[in-house]
Each structure stands twice: as C-alpha cells, then as structure tokens.
Design an enzyme around this catalytic site. Structure first.
Site, PDB file in Angstrom:
ATOM      1  N   GLU A  46       0.834  -1.198   0.000  1.00 55.80           N
ATOM      2  CA  GLU A  46       0.000   0.000   0.000  1.00 55.80           C
ATOM      3  C   GLU A  46       0.877   1.258   0.000  1.00 55.80           C
ATOM      4  OE1 GLU A  46      -3.651   1.588   2.898  1.00 55.80           O
ATOM      5  OE2 GLU A  46      -2.322  -0.029   3.542  1.00 55.80           O
ATOM      6  N   LYS A 115      -9.182   2.354  -2.186  1.00 52.22           N
ATOM      7  CA  LYS A 115      -9.488   1.662  -0.936  1.00 52.22           C
ATOM      8  C   LYS A 115     -10.916   1.977  -0.508  1.00 52.22           C
ATOM      9  CE  LYS A 115      -7.184   0.923   3.554  1.00 52.22           C
ATOM     10  NZ  LYS A 115      -5.978   1.286   4.334  1.00 52.22           N
ATOM     11  N   CYS A 171      -5.461  -3.359   2.335  1.00 50.24           N
ATOM     12  CA  CYS A 171      -5.290  -3.407   3.789  1.00 50.24           C
ATOM     13  C   CYS A 171      -6.599  -3.563   4.563  1.00 50.24           C
ATOM     14  CB  CYS A 171      -4.518  -2.184   4.256  1.00 50.24           C
ATOM     15  SG  CYS A 171      -3.770  -2.423   5.899  1.00 50.24           S
TER      16      CYS A 171
END
Length: 644
Positions: A46, A115, A171
């Site tokens: 990330e 995300k 994540c």
C-alpha cells in the site's frame, strides 16, 4: 500443457518516506528480479511509491505530481514486461485524495482501484487524508497520460489463462465485516491481491495469518498479501513487511519479518484447484444484493509461463508429513469411527457387534474401533463377537494374529471354517474346486458374509464392515460378500492411512502385548487370502500385485475426487510426487487400471451400507459421490492413451 499453475510473488521493497524517485528504483529492481524468476504477478505494498507514513505530506502537490510522473516512468519501463504489476499510490480525483492500487501491464494502466474502508481508530488516521471509494462520482479519469477507470468494482481477467480473474483489497478492506474481495470472488475473482501497510504489534502476526487463511478458505481464492517494511517511519509504529500467500485456505508461502533488504516471496497457485472447488461447493450462487453491483471486467493478454508448481507434491496426500499433526488426525478419525459405531449400536438396540477378523489391516482396525465403541457404551468386551473363518488361502501368520488379538482384547471368539461349506456350495453349482477363478474366490467371500449375517440374527447383533475407501474406489470387494455389512466403519479411510491409524492405536491406546501383534499386522502383506497358500503356509495372493500399489491409487483417488483433475494432470503431479520411484510406463499402467476399475465398479458403491465420513473424501452414494453405474470411462481412458 500448463496444468493451470501460475507463479506469483509478493514484494516489500526498501523505501524512503516521501522520496518517490528512490522508491521507484527499488520497485523496478524488484520487478526485474521477480520477472526473471518467472512470476506472472507482482504485488507491492500500500502506498509504496510514497511510503504509507507520509502524514500531511500527502497534501503536498509536488508529492502527488511526482507520484504520477513515477507511474508514467514505470509504465514506460515495463512496456515489454510479461508481468501484471500492482503498486500502491495516492491519487487525486474530483477534489478527493484516494489510497489506490494501480494495475500495470505492458505499458498500459489497466485500472485504478481505490481503498473502500479507511481505518480511523487507535494508531490509524486515514480519513484525515483520504476519501473512501464510494465517494467517487465519475469512474473515468486521465492519469499518467492514459484514460483509465478508477473504481472499487474492477476485475482483471487474463484472456489466455483459464480461471484467471484478479480482484483487489487494500489493507483494511480485508478487516472489514464485508470485505470488497468477498464481492469480487462472488463475481468470479479467483485471485485476490491485498496491498497492505499493516504495522506490527504483539500478537498481530498470528491474527493476520488467521484472517487471511479463513478469508482465502471461505472465498476459495488465492490470496496474495504484502505489507510495508521497516523503512516506513518509526515515529510511532514499526512495520514488519509480513507477506502471505494462501490458496483456498492453505498456506503456500510466508515471508520472514523485519527484512532489511528488498523482500520477495514466491508461490505457485493452482487455478484449476480453486475453480473446481467452487463448482463443487456451488460457490457462484450469491444473495440478491450482490447481483446489483455493476462490475467491470478488464481483459488483458497475459501469457502463462509455469508448467508445474515450485513446491513439493506430497505422494501421500491423505497422510500429514508432520508427526504431531498426523497423530492428532489419527486420534480424531479413530474417535469419529468409534462414536459413529456406538451411536448406531444404541439406535438399533443391538446387544452385540459381529465382525470377521482375518488378521489383516482392515479387519484389525475395524476390531479396534469395535473395542473403543463398546467402551464408550460401558458394555463388556464380550459383547463383541469376533469370528475367524479360515479358508483355502488363510495363512498361518494372519490366522495366529487374529486369534491372539481377539484373546488379548477379551472379546467373544468363534472359529468357523468355511472350507466344508464352500466345497459343498461349489459342488452344488457344479463348479470344479480346482479351478481358482472368480467364482472360486467370491464363493468364499459370500460364505463368510452369510455366517456373519446369520450370527447377527442369532445374537441380536450388528455386522461391522471392514472394507476401506481404496477398496471401494477400485471395487476390490465381492458384491454382496465383504462388500456388505450393517455399518462400515472404514468406508472413508484410505489404505495408506490405515497403517497410521493402527499404529496410533498401538502406541496410544493399547497394552504392550496387543501392541506387539498390531505391529506384526502392519508388517503383513495386504491380501484377500482367497487362493491356496504355499506349502509353508505363506500368502501367495498379494493385492498390490494384482491392482497396483495402493499409494498410487490413493494419490489418484485424492486428486480425482477432491479436485476433479483430468488424468493428464494427475499423471503430471504423480511424476513430480513420486520422483522417479515409478517409471512413466508404470504410472500410466496403474492410472489406466484405476480409471477402468473406478467406472466399472460403481455398481458396488451404489448400494453401500452406512458408515462415517472421516475426511474430505467419501464414496457414499447418499453423500459425497453420486454417479450412474453405467457411466462410460471412454473420455478418461482416451486421454490416458494420448499420454503414451
């Protein structure tokens, strides 16, 4: 032939927080190294182009401009690369800043995935800088000189690789109650890449592993997880660079923690395995809300390089390699068998268990299960009626082992020779007893079953079957002979595992004298003992001389029934697993025997008695395997012939 294997890698490069040019060099070096190693997918962490811990530097326009410039340089540098590359970058769009994964292939930016779930608790403060994926109004943007789609509902499909479809988590997406990748896999993704920056705290590594393992298992996907390393800022946090690669819940590879160099972890995924498991579990059926998501499938032309996995194939897939795991598995299986039999005895109000004891592997394990079941019910050992039935092929060794074992276990013993009754029967049907054919053999098996069934009527008993999974797959049983019982405790236990179960009982649940006999049973050749013995009373009829090595057949059973693989792939895996232990001709010979017998003998499996399933594979016509008894094996045999 690739057999649908694909080599992948997760990468944690060295970085300098805020120094995009330095980070780009490290990323490119890792790409070159991983491509040389044959990896078709490279997944970076990330925000790896800038560093995850930039804080309010993410607001700096020159950092964002340099990130875009670096993406353009990376696209140009990998224009001829045959690798799908995923890198993390902060990208501004429509007045919002997004934490994204950029998907690159051959100089083209295939898509940008933002995300979805932003952590904003404890040490995390992502909402200070970033917006969530759902805040995007228009999914088309121009970035790094290319018009590209930015959306959390993108899937990437390789046109020339069956079963290849990739989705992306970033994540926290994985840690959310309903991760984006759950939706991705329902829409067809077989591989999920997670670009993460998870920091390290005490116990978090195990929690992370458990989460990835469970998610990979329930979504039946290959899960590629990589996270930021120690070169992130250590102002408040430390990052370990933990990398994990799972396939359908099984760990394929894991990195070391806290590496101070560029870290690359490789593994080979079996895409066909994942796809076939989904077919078996009817995975594509999704709840109505998921059907309203507008996914975009982006196709690209990735060439598949890998023809075989870069891992060792276990030649004995039913047997765990690690002793502690193997012991625990045997303990669990033995408990399942015993409790299943005990409950059946309770339900039928049977007063006795009736079992034929030959001194061979199968009947020995079944007898041990009977003893355990009787103990569970607090009944006396004499409630078990063990019957030894010497015939034309009974050897001295198996006979004495059977008698001694029954005596030491304290069960009721009966000895009934089948020789007179079988000779009379052969005479009645006008069959010459000197002709040792199928009629001669099966008459003995059916005579034994008749004795056991009649004794069960006489003593209000339950006939316990002894046949195992391997015999059922090959049809190595006499129809309405040893094929039949009132409860088959070994029905889903493969022959190769049988030995370890008896060994477990010998070591952990037996007295020394019983243990000694069990070890001799384990050393005895497998035989139906239906043909006359030698002049010295030794076994002359060995099963594996007739149908082939059971370790091969159990290998074939596992990959055919568990994963639905074609004969060509099973043959290829067997070559690697047995590593020249058998010649190619031998492997093909017994593979052909397996398929011919498996199809031809289905009629025996269509009317099997009840019995407990103990592992991932069973052949019960009521449970795991439903197949017409007259199905043709032509397609499978033709493929085997083509391998020659």
């Amino acid at each position: 032939m690739t057999n649908h294997f694909i080599k992948v890698c997760t990468i944690t490069p060295k970085l300098s927080v805020g120094d995009c040019n330095y980070n780009l060099k490290q990323i490119y070096n890792c790409i070159k190294e991983s491509e040389t190693a044959g990896a078709s997918i490279a997944v970076f962490p990330e925000l790896c182009l800038t560093g995850y811990t930039c804080g309010d530097l993410f607001y700096q326009s020159n950092l964002l401009a340099e990130t875009e410039k670096n993406i353009k340089q990376l696209l140009d540098a990998t224009a001829t690369s045959e690798q799908l590359i995923l890198v993390g970058a902060p990208i501004a769009h429509e007045g919002h800043l997004f934490n994204t994964a950029c998907v690159l292939f051959k100089g083209k930016l295939l898509g940008i995935v933002p995300k979805s779930f932003l952590p904003n608790y404890n040490e995390f403060n992502e909402k200070r800088w970033f917006s969530a994926a759902h805040e995007i109004l228009h999914s088309e943007m121009v970035y790094a000189g290319q018009t590209v789609t930015i959306s959390s509902h993108l899937l990437f499909k390789a046109k020339r690789i069956p079963y290849f479809c990739l989705g992306i988590d970033i994540c926290e997406d994985l840690w959310s109650p309903l991760s984006p990748s759950t939706c991705h896999t329902i829409y067809g993704a077989t591989i999920i890449a997670n670009l993460s920056a998870s920091n390290e705290t005490v116990g978090k590594m195990n929690q992370r592993k458990a989460l990835v393992a469970q998610h990979s298992s329930k979504t039946m996907c290959g899960y590629l997880y990589t996270s930021s390393g120690i070169y992130e800022s250590t102002s408040d946090l430390v990052f370990s660079g933990h990398q994990l690669i799972y396939e359908g819940g099984s760990l394929l590879a894991e990195s070391e923690l806290f590496s101070r160099e560029n870290l690359i972890t490789y593994a080979t995924l079996d895409l066909e395995h994942l796809y076939n498991q989904r077919l078996r579990f009817n995975y594509a059926t999704s709840p109505l809300p998921f059907k309203e998501i507008n996914y975009q499938m982006i196709e690209f032309d990735l060439a598949l390089k890998v023809k075989e996995p870069d891992k060792n194939i276990n030649p004995h897939p039913f047997i765990p390699k690690e002793e502690k795991t193997r012991t625990q598995r045997c303990k669990s299986i033995f408990a399942i068998q015993a409790h299943g039999l005990a409950r059946r005895m309770e339900h039928t109000h049977a007063e006795h268990l009736v079992i034929g004891v030959s001194g061979g592997l199968d009947s020995t394990l079944a007898l041990l299960v009977c003893v355990k079941a009787i103990k569970l019910l607090n009944m006396p050992s004499c409630s078990i009626i063990g019957v030894t039935m010497p015939g034309f092929g009974t050897s001295d060794r198996t006979y004495h082992n059977a008698i001694s074992l029954m005596k030491l276990l304290g069960i009721t013993q009966k000895e009934i020779s089948i020789v007179p009754s079988t000779l009379q029967h052969l005479k009645d049907i006008e069959h010459d007893a000197s002709i040792h054919d199928t009629t001669y053999e099966n008459a003995q098996a059916r005579e034994r079953t008749q004795i056991l069934m009649d004794l069960s009527n006489q003593y209000n008993g339950l006939v316990v079957g002894t046949g195992d999974l391997s015999e059922l797959a090959l049809g190595w049983a006499t129809y309405n002979g040893d094929h039949m019982s009132m409860y088959g405790v070994n029905a889903s236990v493969p022959k190769t595992l049988m030995r370890y179960l008896i060994e477990y009982v010998a070591y952990y649940e037996s007295e020394p004298l019983v243990q000694e006999i069990l070890f001799d049973v384990l050393a005895t050749p497998v035989s139906p003992e239906l043909l006359p013995t030698s002049d010295r009373g030794d076994i002359t009829q060995k099963t594996e001389d007739l149908v082939g090595p059971y370790e091969l057949h159990d290998f074939f059973i596992y990959y055919m029934l568990r994963f639905g693989y074609a004969p060509s792939k099973i043959y290829h895996l067997a070559q690697m697993a047995f590593n020249n232990q058998y010649s190619n001709e031998t492997l093909l010979k017994w593979l052909k025997v397996f398929y011919k017998r498996f199809f031809a003998q289905q009629f025996k499996r269509s009317c099997l008695p009840d019995g407990p399933k103990v592992g991932s594979i069973g052949l019960s016509p009521r449970g795991d395997w439903r197949m017409p008894s007259d199905a043709s094996s032509a397609l499978w045999l033709a493929e085997i012939e083509s391998l020659k």
